[in-house]
Design an enzyme around this catalytic site. Sequence first.
Site, mmCIF file in Angstrom:
data_model
loop_
_atom_site.group_PDB
_atom_site.id
_atom_site.type_symbol
_atom_site.label_atom_id
_atom_site.label_comp_id
_atom_site.label_asym_id
_atom_site.label_seq_id
_atom_site.Cartn_x
_atom_site.Cartn_y
_atom_site.Cartn_z
ATOM 1 N N GLU A 312 0.807 -1.226 0.000
ATOM 2 C CA GLU A 312 0.000 0.000 0.000
ATOM 3 C C GLU A 312 0.842 1.279 0.000
ATOM 4 O OE1 GLU A 312 -4.069 -1.374 2.173
ATOM 5 O OE2 GLU A 312 -2.348 -1.190 3.502
HETATM 6 C C1 ACM Z 1 -1.999 -5.361 3.821
HETATM 7 O O1 ACM Z 1 -3.064 -5.882 4.184
HETATM 8 N N1 ACM Z 1 -1.908 -4.075 3.614
HETATM 9 C C2 ACM Z 1 -0.813 -6.166 3.599
#
Ligand code: ACM
Length: 500
Positions: A312
């Site tokens: 992310e």
């Molecule tokens: C995640 O769930 N951002 C690895």
Amino acid sequence: MADNPPTLERSVTDIVPVPVQAKADPKANFTLTANSVIRAEHQARGVADYLAQLLRPATGYKLPVVERHDKGRPGITLQLGDADRRLGEEGYQLTVKKDGVTLWANTPKGLFSAVQSLRQLFPSAINKTTVQKQDWVVSGGTVFDHPRFGWRGAMLDVARHFFKPDQVKRYIDQIAQYKINTLHLHLTDDQGWRIEIKSWPKLAEIGGKTAVGGDPGGYYTQEQYKDIVNYAASRHITVVPEVDMPGHTNAAQASYGELNCDGKPVPPRTDIEVGYSSLCIPKPITYKFVEDVIRELAAITPGPYLNIGGDEAHSTTPADYKTFYDKVSPMLSRYDKKIMGWHNIAVTNPPTSAVPQYWDPATSNADVVAAAKRGNKILMSPANKAYLDMKYNPQTPIGLHWAGYVEVKDAYAWDPATYLQGLSENQIAGVEAPLWTETVRTSADIEYLAFPRLAGAAEIGWSPASTHNWDNYRARLAKQGPIWTALGMNFYRSPQVDWK
Ligand code: ACM
């Protein structure tokens, strides 16, 4: 003394994760008595002492650990070495006969696996911490068992909420029951930095103060972290520490202004948004920071892997993301560590020793398949199956549901080897069940989300694909409930399971 129960609570065919082979023999039940001993030779003594510590509180028996050749009294024998080669490092054989119990393995790790199976053959009350007046009958039979995958993990996010060392140890003991061999600690995120870094002390002092929702923060000193790592090792569990980057870094950026492109510290954040933070990719000090952290963490982590995040990073451009990892990846080998990271790092062409962890619910991903073709083993944690923080259903009081609701059956009824199109079994490292803690504040919360689903992830990782069967699993799972109750654990009494 109470009479023996007419049928014992569990037999060898009830063990979770289900063994490769198990044959029950009700005529071969063994009764542990005040006269029993635990026999072990030198390198098996650690496991023998651990077994004795498990059995002494509820039985009140002395259960001395004696030499293998001390044959006078009945008991439990731990036999190390020259076991069947198919058992490998973690497998074991277990024989329960009227006159004694034998655990046999090639390594102490294998004996430890055997102990976890043996525990389940006792009455559930063996797990209580005070003396119980009853007979301690162990279900008779034989087991031949070894794991499907070498990596069977659990992750605890100690960044969104901080969990004290004793809470982490409690979880370690719980996951060890199901032959989990890796604990991934998510040590840093936007809302908190949880590990002392001596060369950057404000990470813990400032970044450690906050947690989601304004709850109390905290951090582990390096001594406390080492103590957790040692405790895990005593349960044959390897710790993989994660420092998330180049995103999920707000706590670091709030601690040190120089980590930001404008040189000013950012305000701390305690909300649960994701994707807004990034280290400053062009600045040289960013790489001094990362290398200092990796060096200090490597020095206190005996396991082979460090997790360098990578998920992310929505506020890092794709070009910057590659630039970042081109500089950071070589640091790991400088400190003799291998890379673990979220699967997003697959685009950076990591060394083939790196283990990308697949977390997306999607069943296709060209970058991950390309990495596997280059030789990377993939760790499977698709969020809609393996994430322990997903709610079970809309009424679940804690948890998130961005990847859907994950009932007990959903968490069990999938195959890590076939989940992602284009991968095959030999390209899979194993399975990990991550527990993110935005909504999780106590050990009771951890247990409610982890159990029973963690047992399912563990079985998928350990047991042969040929044993995979929901109805069989669900019947065995029901018989774990009394164990969790005896241990004082919280768990979700799913309506999908006929709890005893
Ligand atoms: C995640 O769930 N951002 C690895």
